[in-house]
Design a protein around this motif. Sequence first.
Motif, PDB file in Angstrom:
ATOM      1  N   GLU A  40       0.856  -1.180   0.000  1.00 19.59           N
ATOM      2  CA  GLU A  40       0.000   0.000   0.000  1.00 19.59           C
ATOM      3  C   GLU A  40       0.895   1.235   0.000  1.00 19.59           C
ATOM      4  O   GLU A  40       1.824   1.326   0.811  1.00 19.59           O
ATOM      5  CB  GLU A  40      -0.918   0.013   1.221  1.00 19.59           C
ATOM      6  CG  GLU A  40      -1.970  -1.082   1.219  1.00 19.59           C
ATOM      7  CD  GLU A  40      -2.878  -1.019   2.431  1.00 19.59           C
ATOM      8  OE1 GLU A  40      -2.641  -0.128   3.300  1.00 19.59           O
ATOM      9  OE2 GLU A  40      -3.802  -1.841   2.532  1.00 19.59           O
ATOM     10  N   THR A  41       0.622   2.162  -0.899  1.00 20.61           N
ATOM     11  CA  THR A  41       1.471   3.344  -1.049  1.00 20.61           C
ATOM     12  C   THR A  41       0.675   4.616  -0.791  1.00 20.61           C
ATOM     13  O   THR A  41      -0.442   4.768  -1.283  1.00 20.61           O
ATOM     14  CB  THR A  41       2.076   3.393  -2.471  1.00 20.61           C
ATOM     15  OG1 THR A  41       2.852   2.208  -2.690  1.00 20.61           O
ATOM     16  CG2 THR A  41       2.969   4.614  -2.638  1.00 20.61           C
ATOM     17  N   LYS A  42       1.258   5.506  -0.011  1.00 23.82           N
ATOM     18  CA  LYS A  42       0.619   6.791   0.295  1.00 23.82           C
ATOM     19  C   LYS A  42       1.641   7.909   0.133  1.00 23.82           C
ATOM     20  O   LYS A  42       2.721   7.870   0.723  1.00 23.82           O
ATOM     21  CB  LYS A  42       0.082   6.796   1.726  1.00 23.82           C
ATOM     22  CG  LYS A  42      -0.552   8.117   2.148  1.00 23.82           C
ATOM     23  CD  LYS A  42      -1.002   8.077   3.598  1.00 23.82           C
ATOM     24  CE  LYS A  42      -1.585   9.415   4.039  1.00 23.82           C
ATOM     25  NZ  LYS A  42      -1.986   9.399   5.472  1.00 23.82           N
ATOM     26  N   LYS A  43       1.312   8.902  -0.676  1.00 21.75           N
ATOM     27  CA  LYS A  43       2.143  10.086  -0.825  1.00 21.75           C
ATOM     28  C   LYS A  43       1.826  11.056   0.312  1.00 21.75           C
ATOM     29  O   LYS A  43       0.657  11.343   0.583  1.00 21.75           O
ATOM     30  CB  LYS A  43       1.892  10.759  -2.171  1.00 21.75           C
ATOM     31  CG  LYS A  43       2.121   9.846  -3.376  1.00 21.75           C
ATOM     32  CD  LYS A  43       3.575   9.457  -3.541  1.00 21.75           C
ATOM     33  CE  LYS A  43       3.788   8.637  -4.811  1.00 21.75           C
ATOM     34  NZ  LYS A  43       5.207   8.231  -4.974  1.00 21.75           N
ATOM     35  N   ILE A  44       2.873  11.573   0.964  1.00 19.71           N
ATOM     36  CA  ILE A  44       2.659  12.417   2.135  1.00 19.71           C
ATOM     37  C   ILE A  44       2.789  13.895   1.790  1.00 19.71           C
ATOM     38  O   ILE A  44       1.805  14.636   1.841  1.00 19.71           O
ATOM     39  CB  ILE A  44       3.640  12.028   3.265  1.00 19.71           C
ATOM     40  CG1 ILE A  44       3.473  10.541   3.620  1.00 19.71           C
ATOM     41  CG2 ILE A  44       3.398  12.900   4.505  1.00 19.71           C
ATOM     42  CD1 ILE A  44       4.498  10.028   4.603  1.00 19.71           C
TER      43      ILE A  44
END
Length: 259
Positions: free
Chosen positions: A222-226
């Motif tokens: 799972e990838t999340k851009k901060i």
Amino acid sequence: MGGAVSAGEDNDELIDNLKEAHYIRSDLVEQAFRAIDRADYYLEEFRDNAYKDLAWRHGNIHLSAPCIYSEVMEALDLQPGLSFLNLGSGTGYLSTMVLFSLGRFPCKIIRSYVKQRPGKPQNHGVELHADVIEYAYQKLDTFIKTCDSFDKFEFCEPSFVVGNCLEITPESRQYDRVYCGAGVQKEHENYMKNMLKVGGILVLPLEEKLTKITRTGYNIWETKKIIAVSFAPLAQPKNRDTGKSKAIPLRKCKQSTAL
């Protein structure tokens, strides 16, 4: 990146400003930031700039902006007993904050925010420059001798080794939490991800975005851009053309317990 937060007069005021700007959002991260004075990781002649929300570099010595470190600490979701790998560990400032989060906290307000886990924590760093590791150990030694928080925490001291983080054999060891403090090219993303255990979290600058990657299964991510960031790119290995990797030895860290 930096400068989003007003400058403080001291470490506590800097942290108050980071909280007001919602970079620090949890009590656990706040406690770690307050336990360590950012100015102590500066050279004496540059200490006046320590409480500005700006990155600092002098030769090979480098500190990211406070707002970046706070976002990193929040994204890592640190808990007692976890293993942590800091790629590009630099001055050891972040690794020292992490050591408080990996230990067990007798403080009731903290205990409500973290899940106690069995096993000993691991806190390792890999740094390209030998002089920076020497600087990091000097700062760690000073911190241990002067810290007034030993009666509040149980923690594991970080250990640092010299090497290029792209020359670690990924299969040699996997970690619960990994942070990379240099810009990662897309071609190295899988290399970094394979350093994680299942359930682990990787935080890294990827394509100019601070990115959180969670390994939810053996081949599931799972990838999340901060936030948008600008980091110097990872140094390429000198032996890149040979296709060989060095197995960088990562020592067991020394566990310290409040007396």
